[in-house]
Design a protein around this motif. Structure first.
Motif: not given
Length: 658
Positions: A136-140
């Motif tokens: 989810e952090d990668v997407a952010k």
């Protein structure tokens, strides 16, 4: 700004390129582009001596000739190069996303966030992050990278549009080159500070920039650019005089100021940062003085020194802070009317409003609210009373109305009074854009919107219920009245009855019209345009004469979209833009849309040009052109298949009929 016919050539400077450029760029005379210029000029029969100075000057002579022939085309190529070479590097050689590059940048942001926590003394929190970011952090982080790249592109577009536009004409080509080449090496701004008991003094400047720098580019400040140019001219004059005196056996040298030292070192980044700091200090002092009492002063041809003296050190951000610009404007039958407010002693010394006349008519009205030269709310009435004395004030009537109404809304919100539906529709620009006096949107618009809840206001200003608003594609139904999200293929065909369309709310409003076209000959269009007072240059008359309007009058729907609205995050070619528009359910406009729009649009922002997406027509110079509508004229701009359009450029298409 589109390429327009009849652009005047920039004025010459008494500084030669070789007087300043070898200091910041020691090997410029050996670079490949300079080799090509020298080779080309020699091939044309020009003698170019094999010296550093001659090679550098020859290169800029060649650039000047290119600018004289096709200024818009040349500047668009410069913009293309800057966007491709100096925005955040996340694409491969084919223009597609490079996963390896993106993953490295994502990891860099992740590590940076952990380091910030450690510096704050939150080491335990940093350790919880682990060694790699969560999905989810990668997407952010990926989303952040795209946003940062878009922001960088907008910054570079702003600089190139300014230097390639009317305000940049006062500067020689070598200065624009110096500025842009320095700009792409400038990273994060370092604001200066004085020494304290615990901290050493900090010099103003910029960090070095690299391909992985995520910071935006420096803010454009026309006033700072003007003063920087004056400092360079004075430094070169001082150096040449010192050399002359040395040749006469005199060696005495005066101590240099900080700014002179920076010019001599070729350090544009620190020069620009010092001047930015200086302007901001003055602005802070000005904000403490709220009085509006003052007087108007007039500056005419021959008054350039007096005008510069009156503005020196006052932090106006006006491009007329520089002598080159002032002398150019006053030399061409110009006048400046400047309103000065009183200081504590009652002396009118603080400039707050400037009105520039050109051949007796108003050309510009500027203020000191911000770096974009908007007018402070309390000075709008003072400016209006003055500029109504001069021809051309009619062009500012909508701007004047909008600024006064914005001030009323600002006061209401300060006093926590409720806004009417009409107030909200105005603030959210539902019926028309809010025009301002500055180079950009008045900053109060965003400040006031940020204090409100768009999701609560949207049903009110769009006159529909919450369930009739789709905030994404999955919420869209046949009963929807508003769609506030990025566009998708076929939207204009599948949902032709949408009343409100935004790529994002409220900034991304899509402008649509129903227009009646056809049934007129080119000669009839020309006669109607002339009668209505719209200008048509000879080149545009020739283009207009080539169109073949449809025989019967009929209605067509038009949609105005930016290249970014169409889904492009970087510059795109004309054919690709048109192809993407067709995927959405649009098509190229018949050429008569140009003259019809010019007849229909009665009020248009000063710097707004509506570009008609159409099948290009061969212009008088042999290049492909399309119609533009703006500045009280029917114009034309280049539409070469090889020249890209920047993301913020807007084009008007027609809606494809079922």
């Amino acid at each position: 700004m589109p390429e327009h016919h009849g652009a005047s050539r920039e004025e010459e400077s008494d500084i030669a390129p070789h007087d300043i450029l070898p200091k910041p760029f020691p090997n410029i005379h050996k670079e490949q582009v300079v080799n090509e210029s020298v080779r080309t000029l020699r091939g044309e029969g020009e003698k170019v001596p094999e010296t550093k100075a001659s090679r550098i000057d020859a290169h800029f002579r060649r650039i000047d000739r290119a600018l004289e022939k096709k200024p818009g085309l040349f500047m668009r190529l410069v913009k293309k190069n800057l966007l491709e070479e100096h925005t955040l590097d996340i694409l491969d050689d084919t223009g597609k996303e490079d996963e390896e590059k993106i993953n490295k940048l994502v990891q860099g942001i992740f590590e940076s966030e952990k380091e910030i926590l450690r510096r704050r003394g939150q080491g335990a929190e940093a350790e919880k992050y682990g060694d790699t970011p969560k999905p989810e952090d990668v997407a952010k982080y990926r989303e952040q990278l795209h946003a940062k790249r878009v922001a960088q592109a907008r910054d570079l577009e702003e600089w190139t549009d300014y230097l390639g536009g009317p305000d940049g004409k006062a500067y020689p080509t070598w200065y624009k080159y110096y500025v842009l080449r320095s700009l792409v090496s400038m990273g994060k701004r370092i604001r200066g500070s004085e020494a304290t008991d615990t901290e050493p003094a900090v010099e103003p400047g910029y960090t070095k920039r690299s391909k992985t720098t995520t910071n935006p580019f420096p803010e454009l400040d026309g006033g700072v650019l003007g003063v920087a140019f004056d400092e360079i001219k004075m430094s070169v004059a001082r150096r040449l005089e010192a050399q002359a005196q040395k040749g006469k056996g005199k060696t005495q040298e005066e101590p240099l100021t900080i700014l002179q030292e920076l010019v001599d070192k070729g350090d544009f980044a620190k020069l620009y940062a010092n001047l930015q700091d200086q302007n901001e200090r003055i602005r802070r002092e000005r904000e403490k003085r709220e009085g509006i009492k003052g007087e108007w002063r007039i500056f005419r041809k021959g008054d350039s020194r007096a005008l510069l003296a009156a503005l020196q050190g006052k932090g106006t951000d006006w491009c007329i802070d520089g002598r080159e610009v002032v002398e150019k404007y006053l030399r061409t039958n110009g006048e400046f009317h400047v309103y000065f407010t009183e200081d504590k002693s009652g002396n009118p010394v603080d400039p707050r409003v400037a009105i520039r006349l050109e051949r007796g008519a108003i050309a510009e009205v500027k203020g000191v609210l911000d770096k974009d030269q908007n007018i402070e709310g309390q000075f709008v009435d003072i400016a209006r009373e003055k500029y109504k004395e001069f021809p051309g004030h009619e062009r500012f009537e909508k701007t004047d109305r909008d600024m006064r109404r914005l001030t009323v809304i600002e006061e209401k919100m300060k006093r926590e009074k409720d806004l009417t539906i009409s107030d909200l529709r105005f603030l959210y620009e539902v019926d028309s854009p809010i025009d301002g006096f500055g180079n950009k949107k008045d900053p109060r618009i965003k400040e006031l919107r940020d204090k409100r809840n768009p999701k609560e206001d949207a049903p009110v200003v769009l006159n529909c219920s919450s369930d009739q608003i789709a905030w994404n594609e999955t919420q869209l139904t046949k009963d929807s009245k508003a769609y506030l999200s990025p566009l998708f293929p076929g939207i204009f065909e599948k949902y032709p009855d949408l009343e409100h369309l935004y790529t994002s709310f409220p900034e991304g409003r899509i402008e649509r019209r129903t227009l009646e076209i056809g049934g007129k000959t080119p000669q009839e269009y020309e006669a109607e345009l002339t009668k209505a007072g719209f200008k048509i240059a000879e080149d545009e008359k020739q283009i207009l004469a080539k169109i073949k309007p449809s025989k019967e009058r009929h209605e067509t729907g038009t949609v105005r979209l930016t290249v970014r609205d169409l889904g492009f995050t970087s510059a795109a070619l004309y054919d690709a833009i048109c192809a993407r528009a067709k995927e959405l359910g649009l098509e190229l406009c018949p050429p008569e849309v140009g003259p019809e729009l010019r007849l229909v649009i009665k009020e248009q922002a000063m710097n707004d040009w509506e570009v008609i997406a159409m099948e290009p027509i061969t212009g008088s110079g042999g290049g492909l052109v399309i119609f533009t509508v703006g500045m009280g004229r029917l114009g034309a701009c280049g539409a070469s298949p090889d020249v890209p359009w920047p993301p913020d450029e807007a084009l008007t298409f027609c809606v494809r009929k079922p």
